[in-house]
Structures are given as C-alpha cells and as structure tokens.
Write a protein that holds these residues in place. Sequence first.
Motif, PDB file in Angstrom:
ATOM      1  N   ALA A   1       9.164   8.865   4.604  1.00 13.27           N
ATOM      2  CA  ALA A   1       7.727   8.827   4.909  1.00 13.27           C
ATOM      3  C   ALA A   1       6.993   7.922   3.939  1.00 13.27           C
ATOM      4  CB  ALA A   1       7.132  10.240   4.846  1.00 13.27           C
ATOM      5  N   LYS A   2       5.838   7.404   4.395  1.00 19.60           N
ATOM      6  CA  LYS A   2       4.982   6.552   3.581  1.00 19.60           C
ATOM      7  C   LYS A   2       3.541   7.006   3.744  1.00 19.60           C
ATOM      8  CE  LYS A   2       7.750   2.483   4.871  1.00 19.60           C
ATOM      9  NZ  LYS A   2       7.661   1.112   5.423  1.00 19.60           N
ATOM     10  N   TYR A   3       2.708   6.620   2.799  1.00 19.37           N
ATOM     11  CA  TYR A   3       1.271   6.785   2.972  1.00 19.37           C
ATOM     12  C   TYR A   3       0.660   5.393   3.111  1.00 19.37           C
ATOM     13  CZ  TYR A   3       0.871   5.512  -1.985  1.00 19.37           C
ATOM     14  OH  TYR A   3       0.949   4.869  -3.193  1.00 19.37           O
ATOM     15  N   GLU A   4      -0.466   5.300   3.765  1.00 22.91           N
ATOM     16  CA  GLU A   4      -1.048   3.990   4.049  1.00 22.91           C
ATOM     17  C   GLU A   4      -2.040   3.532   2.989  1.00 22.91           C
ATOM     18  OE1 GLU A   4      -0.077   1.829   6.259  1.00 22.91           O
ATOM     19  OE2 GLU A   4       1.481   3.239   6.817  1.00 22.91           O
ATOM     20  N   HIS A   5      -2.761   4.448   2.408  1.00 20.95           N
ATOM     21  CA  HIS A   5      -3.721   4.093   1.355  1.00 20.95           C
ATOM     22  C   HIS A   5      -4.103   5.371   0.620  1.00 20.95           C
ATOM     23  CE1 HIS A   5      -6.863   5.798   3.900  1.00 20.95           C
ATOM     24  NE2 HIS A   5      -6.425   5.060   4.883  1.00 20.95           N
ATOM     25  N   PRO A   6      -4.745   5.271  -0.514  1.00 24.92           N
ATOM     26  CA  PRO A   6      -5.025   6.478  -1.306  1.00 24.92           C
ATOM     27  C   PRO A   6      -5.970   7.496  -0.665  1.00 24.92           C
ATOM     28  CG  PRO A   6      -5.024   4.556  -2.711  1.00 24.92           C
ATOM     29  CD  PRO A   6      -4.942   4.055  -1.301  1.00 24.92           C
ATOM     30  N   PHE A   7      -6.464   7.247   0.541  1.00 24.20           N
ATOM     31  CA  PHE A   7      -7.273   8.249   1.221  1.00 24.20           C
ATOM     32  C   PHE A   7      -6.509   8.887   2.376  1.00 24.20           C
ATOM     33  CE2 PHE A   7     -10.170   5.018  -0.513  1.00 24.20           C
ATOM     34  CZ  PHE A   7     -10.846   5.805  -1.437  1.00 24.20           C
TER      35      PHE A   7
ATOM     36  N   LEU B   1       0.798  -1.229   0.000  1.00 19.53           N
ATOM     37  CA  LEU B   1       0.000   0.000   0.000  1.00 19.53           C
ATOM     38  C   LEU B   1       0.831   1.279   0.000  1.00 19.53           C
ATOM     39  CD1 LEU B   1      -3.016  -0.886   2.326  1.00 19.53           C
ATOM     40  CD2 LEU B   1      -3.091  -0.361  -0.113  1.00 19.53           C
ATOM     41  N   PRO B   2       1.936   1.367   0.757  1.00 20.00           N
ATOM     42  CA  PRO B   2       2.684   2.636   0.764  1.00 20.00           C
ATOM     43  C   PRO B   2       3.322   3.010  -0.573  1.00 20.00           C
ATOM     44  CG  PRO B   2       3.223   1.317   2.688  1.00 20.00           C
ATOM     45  CD  PRO B   2       2.465   0.429   1.758  1.00 20.00           C
ATOM     46  N   TYR B   3       3.282   2.122  -1.552  1.00 18.77           N
ATOM     47  CA  TYR B   3       3.898   2.404  -2.850  1.00 18.77           C
ATOM     48  C   TYR B   3       2.935   2.160  -4.015  1.00 18.77           C
ATOM     49  CZ  TYR B   3       7.675   1.539   0.445  1.00 18.77           C
ATOM     50  OH  TYR B   3       8.463   1.537   1.569  1.00 18.77           O
ATOM     51  N   MET B   4       1.784   1.617  -3.754  1.00 22.85           N
ATOM     52  CA  MET B   4       0.850   1.148  -4.776  1.00 22.85           C
ATOM     53  C   MET B   4       0.249   2.293  -5.583  1.00 22.85           C
ATOM     54  SD  MET B   4      -2.559  -1.158  -4.093  1.00 22.85           S
ATOM     55  CE  MET B   4      -1.619  -2.347  -3.123  1.00 22.85           C
ATOM     56  N   SER B   5       0.124   2.072  -6.884  1.00 28.16           N
ATOM     57  CA  SER B   5      -0.462   3.097  -7.746  1.00 28.16           C
ATOM     58  C   SER B   5      -1.970   3.185  -7.536  1.00 28.16           C
ATOM     59  CB  SER B   5      -0.172   2.776  -9.219  1.00 28.16           C
ATOM     60  OG  SER B   5      -0.942   1.664  -9.647  1.00 28.16           O
ATOM     61  N   PRO B   6      -2.562   4.341  -7.810  1.00 29.33           N
ATOM     62  CA  PRO B   6      -4.014   4.493  -7.631  1.00 29.33           C
ATOM     63  C   PRO B   6      -4.815   3.517  -8.475  1.00 29.33           C
ATOM     64  CG  PRO B   6      -2.966   6.629  -7.902  1.00 29.33           C
ATOM     65  CD  PRO B   6      -1.919   5.609  -8.196  1.00 29.33           C
ATOM     66  N   GLU B   7      -4.362   3.269  -9.720  1.00 29.45           N
ATOM     67  CA  GLU B   7      -5.138   2.369 -10.574  1.00 29.45           C
ATOM     68  C   GLU B   7      -5.066   0.918 -10.090  1.00 29.45           C
ATOM     69  OE1 GLU B   7      -1.348   3.411 -13.052  1.00 29.45           O
ATOM     70  OE2 GLU B   7      -2.602   4.309 -11.490  1.00 29.45           O
ATOM     71  N   THR B   8      -3.945   0.552  -9.469  1.00 33.43           N
ATOM     72  CA  THR B   8      -3.860  -0.792  -8.886  1.00 33.43           C
ATOM     73  C   THR B   8      -4.791  -0.901  -7.685  1.00 33.43           C
ATOM     74  OG1 THR B   8      -1.549  -1.000  -9.578  1.00 33.43           O
ATOM     75  CG2 THR B   8      -2.317  -2.508  -7.867  1.00 33.43           C
TER      76      THR B   8
END
Length: 218
Positions: free
Chosen positions: A157-163, A122-129
């Motif tokens: 830093a990382k993000y957890e999900h697209p929201f 999730l911290p690297y996943m593209s929005p379309e995936t």
Amino acid sequence: EALYDGQTLSVVLPYCDGGDLHDLVVEHQMKTGTRYGLPEEEARRWFRQLLAGLHHLQSMDVCHRDLSPENLIVKDGKALIIDMGMCMQIPVFEEEITGSTESTPIRKRRRLLLPQGVVGKLPYMSPETYRNAEPFDGFAIDMWTAGTTLFFLLSGAKYEHPFDPIFEAMTRDLAGLLPHWGIDYLSPQCIDLMQRLITIDPRHRLTLEEALAHPWLR
C-alpha cells in the motif's frame, strides 16, 4: 567508467536485469492473487540491503532524498540504490569532545539544510520535505523514506500525500491499521520498527544506527 571525447560525456554503468523492488511486490501480488506485500523474511532481507546502502552514503555525509522501491534495483539477488540526482552533500563541522581521554577528541556534527523544494515521490516523501518550510536533517528524511519503503514492501500500500487517510493511520497506529487490512501476520518487532521510522517528528525518528540495532534486524 566515464568517457569524454571533447564533446560528449558517456557514462558506462553495470546492467542490472532483476527489475526493482516495486516490480517484485507487483509480481508477488499477481502470483498470489492478493494486494499484500512480500513475506516478512523476504522484506527483511531487502531492507537490510537498503540500510547497508544508506550506511555507505551516510559515511560520506550524503543524503539521497529520493529513496523508494523504484530506486532499488536488483542484480544477482542484491538491491542497489540508484537515481542519485537528488543527492546532497551534508555540511559538517568538527567539535571537541569535552572530558574525552582520547588523543584526538573530535567528533563530526552535521548541519541542517535549508529547504530545497518538494522532491521525491509522494508515496514515500517525509512530512518535512512535503512542507518545505524549515531546515531539515538530510539523514532523517532518508530514514523516513526507508520506513515508507518497508511499509510498501510489506503491505503493498501507498499514501498519496500527507493529508491522505492512510498517512494519518500509518503514522498514528500501524498496529491497528495493518490488521484492519487483513495483514495480521507481521511480528510485533517488525511493526515497532516501521512505526519508529514513520514518525512525523524527525527528532524522534530512528537514526540509521538505532535502526540497525533494532531487534527485528538483529
């Protein structure tokens, strides 16, 4: 080497003793007592090697789909892409180049792939995936994960999900987000490259060729 005795398949792989790029960032944070990522020059050196690995995969019409700092291991000062379990061969077709004067005016065009599930980290996943709703460009999702890998190498830093609020900020205004965190020492060219890789619309995202030609990497 692959060995098979009729019952068991054994695969012999090189031993890489340098850890992975995620480890390097964590070690840097512990050593410096900060939560930030690697110095820009060091991150650039690793990122060039990541793109070299992507170039090799794309030359064989393969997308990785799970690029991340954890899947870039270090051996003798070089980063190697591992964990090919999510790789896919991209279907291509050939078409004639109209108006070409070459003897064989043919070029390869790759096709989109049907949704294949929510795969990767999730911290690297593209929005379309993450959305997993429409046909996708396998090369474009690898360029997104290359961008988010670079983002982690530089920011820690990382993000957890697209929201996640970080996701919203990093895709809209990296030049504002990073100084807000105290990361005000990155060059404008570096931030520009990241922003153009971390672009939600894959049609506007940098291709590998465009990234390699970017001033920050030249």
